[in-house]
Design an enzyme around this catalytic site. Sequence first.
Site, mmCIF file in Angstrom:
data_model
loop_
_atom_site.group_PDB
_atom_site.id
_atom_site.type_symbol
_atom_site.label_atom_id
_atom_site.label_comp_id
_atom_site.label_asym_id
_atom_site.label_seq_id
_atom_site.Cartn_x
_atom_site.Cartn_y
_atom_site.Cartn_z
ATOM 1 N N ARG A 104 -12.747 14.393 7.434
ATOM 2 C CA ARG A 104 -13.561 14.704 6.244
ATOM 3 C C ARG A 104 -15.013 14.911 6.660
ATOM 4 O O ARG A 104 -15.514 14.217 7.550
ATOM 5 C CB ARG A 104 -13.508 13.553 5.231
ATOM 6 C CG ARG A 104 -12.166 13.381 4.578
ATOM 7 C CD ARG A 104 -12.218 12.290 3.508
ATOM 8 N NE ARG A 104 -10.916 11.657 3.390
ATOM 9 C CZ ARG A 104 -10.729 10.356 3.237
ATOM 10 N NH1 ARG A 104 -11.750 9.520 3.169
ATOM 11 N NH2 ARG A 104 -9.510 9.877 3.148
ATOM 12 N N GLU A 136 -7.209 -5.962 4.752
ATOM 13 C CA GLU A 136 -7.058 -5.596 3.342
ATOM 14 C C GLU A 136 -5.815 -6.238 2.731
ATOM 15 O O GLU A 136 -5.821 -6.635 1.571
ATOM 16 C CB GLU A 136 -6.996 -4.073 3.209
ATOM 17 C CG GLU A 136 -8.358 -3.443 3.475
ATOM 18 C CD GLU A 136 -8.307 -1.949 3.706
ATOM 19 O OE1 GLU A 136 -8.628 -1.212 2.782
ATOM 20 O OE2 GLU A 136 -7.956 -1.530 4.826
ATOM 21 N N ASN A 186 0.874 -1.172 0.000
ATOM 22 C CA ASN A 186 0.000 0.000 0.000
ATOM 23 C C ASN A 186 0.914 1.226 0.000
ATOM 24 O O ASN A 186 1.459 1.604 1.029
ATOM 25 C CB ASN A 186 -0.889 -0.037 1.247
ATOM 26 C CG ASN A 186 -1.896 1.096 1.266
ATOM 27 O OD1 ASN A 186 -1.860 1.996 0.415
ATOM 28 N ND2 ASN A 186 -2.795 1.061 2.233
ATOM 29 N N ARG A 216 -2.148 -2.241 -3.717
ATOM 30 C CA ARG A 216 -3.408 -1.532 -3.562
ATOM 31 C C ARG A 216 -3.376 -0.343 -4.516
ATOM 32 O O ARG A 216 -2.432 0.446 -4.496
ATOM 33 C CB ARG A 216 -3.549 -1.035 -2.132
ATOM 34 C CG ARG A 216 -4.785 -0.197 -1.963
ATOM 35 C CD ARG A 216 -4.814 0.475 -0.630
ATOM 36 N NE ARG A 216 -6.061 1.193 -0.479
ATOM 37 C CZ ARG A 216 -6.200 2.308 0.207
ATOM 38 N NH1 ARG A 216 -5.163 2.823 0.825
ATOM 39 N NH2 ARG A 216 -7.357 2.899 0.302
ATOM 40 N N HIS A 234 -12.716 1.847 -0.420
ATOM 41 C CA HIS A 234 -12.616 0.801 0.614
ATOM 42 C C HIS A 234 -13.160 -0.542 0.103
ATOM 43 O O HIS A 234 -13.565 -1.392 0.897
ATOM 44 C CB HIS A 234 -13.423 1.157 1.890
ATOM 45 C CG HIS A 234 -12.879 2.312 2.670
ATOM 46 N ND1 HIS A 234 -13.684 3.229 3.274
ATOM 47 C CD2 HIS A 234 -11.615 2.677 2.955
ATOM 48 C CE1 HIS A 234 -12.953 4.136 3.899
ATOM 49 N NE2 HIS A 234 -11.675 3.816 3.708
#
Length: 392
Positions: free
Chosen positions: A236, A379, A7, A88, A177
């Site tokens: 956010r 993940e 990642n 990723r 996601h």
Amino acid sequence: MKIMAINAGSSSLKFSLIDMDNKEVLLSGVFERIGIEGSNYTLKNKDFKIRQEEELTDHYSAVKILMEKITELKIITSLEEIDGIGHRVVHGSDVYSKSVVITDKVLEDIIKFSDLAPLHNPANVLGIKAFKEALPNTPMVAVFDTAFHQTMEKKDYLYPVPIKWYEEYNVRKYGFHGTSHCYIAKRISEIKEKDNLRIISCHLGNGGSVTAIKDGKCIDTSMGFTPLAGIMMGSRSGDIDPSIIPYVMEKYGKSAGEVIDDLNKKSGFLGISEISNDTRDVLEAMADGNEKCSLAVDMFVKSVVKYIAQYYVELGGCDVIAFAAGIGENNNLIRLKIMESLAALGVIADIEANNTNREEKKISSKDSKIECWVIPTDEELMIAMDTVELIK
Ligand code: AMP
């Protein structure tokens, strides 16, 4: 088979080397502040943890050190033991609905989609290029954050704006996601030994999204054209009325870019609490009586509950609500508040079960009309599983 899951961010590179025969993480870690003063790396596995300050001028130097350390620490005897590398990649546009082996054409596309994910795709490309140089003969796979959401129907992914924006410039909901939501759906199917399930997957971390999944496929998700949409997050805003943007630009004399930056980096938990984007800090201050922090927690819970209620209707009911990521896996108070707010849907929490964290566990009572679970998301494992599948 040994697979490296990567990642890559603009100044960081996280990795996990996983032995897929027993799913053991042989080595994982992160290279931080790449190209910035104070760069360092951390390497760990079940036996040790090393943290080292080291000049990392770019992603190439980080990967070079990683390759040296992996053999030096005798994690593997030769780099040829790494059978594949899974990267990723945040944005696959509407071109990639599945993970793919990275060819020159795929890499070109990932670069092209930087338009849609200017903060993420260029960083992902840096990771791909650095590993291509270090291990030129090892197959590499791109696992897209957007891919799982490509099963949404047009009525679900289009915005009610001039359709030309979509036709000419790809303005639509993509969702993110996806790797995590896909992993969660797979785990629940395995646990329940059933594929035809209606699942509402809540990935609640610093970034967060809620996804409606029917028979293993995404039918709707809370993030949108970018990860700014949907539920309230660490920093956010999630969904807001877009007219706020020109209004705030005028009032504060800010540019559109500056306001978007505020919505990405100064809003959410941070914006309301004025304390932190980290929910742990907000909860601590709330316990000390800070009202803005208490308000932030209530607003977060409400934003998640709104999406769950919407998806309950879209799915025609729900079998399992899953909680994952930083907040979802670790915070029993927020989970409890969410479950209690869903009483109208027949959700009943099992208070005792919910009090344990970081564990795959059912946290609803036996009388609850919907089962609620904590599913620690993985993940990296999902990236590695897709990589194995494609390079076999
Ligand atoms: P993630 O993005 O999944 O790595 O999640 C990171 C976020 O999870 C942090 O910024 C915190 O807000 C949150 N988090 C982690 N542990 C806890 C905890 N015990 N209680 C509340 N929030 C937590």
